[in-house]
Design an enzyme around this catalytic site. Structure first.
Site, mmCIF file in Angstrom:
data_model
loop_
_atom_site.group_PDB
_atom_site.id
_atom_site.type_symbol
_atom_site.label_atom_id
_atom_site.label_comp_id
_atom_site.label_asym_id
_atom_site.label_seq_id
_atom_site.Cartn_x
_atom_site.Cartn_y
_atom_site.Cartn_z
ATOM 1 N N GLU A 105 0.504 -1.088 -0.487
ATOM 2 C CA GLU A 105 -0.222 -0.170 -0.639
ATOM 3 C C GLU A 105 0.796 1.559 -0.144
ATOM 4 O O GLU A 105 1.658 1.127 0.824
ATOM 5 C CB GLU A 105 -0.607 -0.251 1.373
ATOM 6 N N TYR A 117 8.028 1.801 -7.329
ATOM 7 C CA TYR A 117 7.297 0.851 -7.218
ATOM 8 C C TYR A 117 7.156 0.838 -8.549
ATOM 9 O O TYR A 117 6.844 -0.437 -9.535
ATOM 10 C CB TYR A 117 5.173 0.415 -6.843
#
Length: 154
Positions: A105, A117
């Site tokens: 998250e 990411y």
């Protein structure tokens, strides 16, 4: 990461995440499952030659799924590749634990982390409304299938 790193880790945690910093107890709980034969947690610290903690990261690996618990890099080390090295180390840990996917998250208002990411092959799969408290900030949930593929993306 070991218990003797916690004062320095928590100092960095509070600097970077003043509104939703992890408590000492949260770190202790994670470290309690990091150093035994059936451990499901991997926690790392990055420090300078002078012993200053400038980054840390943690992964939970359970039943074939890895979950990035935390990654943090001191502001004066942003842009140095340290976040990529920490993430690469977590993906290696997920591979070693035979994970078939890794989840995480990230705050919707943190595009810098989202770009990191994405560079490592994580893709958005959903949102968690109000996940980060007390600020009521949504989390973007991201997934990377097969953490063993091209670990060295940094």
């Amino acid at each position: 990461m070991r218990w003797w790193d916690l004062d320095r880790v928590i100092g960095l945690e509070h600097d970077l995440f003043p509104d939703d910093a992890w408590s000492r107890g949260m770190f202790w709980s994670e470290l309690a499952d990091a150093r035994h034969p059936a451990a499901t947690r991997t926690y790392l610290v990055a420090e300078t030659s002078e012993g200053r903690v400038v980054g840390y990261a943690g992964l939970a690996a359970v039943a074939g799924t890895g979950d990035v618990q935390t990654i943090a890099v001191a502001r004066d080390h942003w842009g140095t590749g340290l976040g990529a090295r920490l993430l690469g180390a977590l993906l290696q840990a997920a591979t070693d634990a035979e994970c078939h996917e890794v989840l995480l998250e990230v705050r919707v208002d943190n595009p810098r982390a989202q770009r990191l990411y994405e560079r490592f092959g994580f893709e958005p799969i959903g949102f968690r409304k109000g996940y980060y408290q007390p600020g009521n900030i949504d989390a973007l949930v991201m997934r990377r299938a097969d953490p063993a593929m091209n670990i060295d993306n940094g």
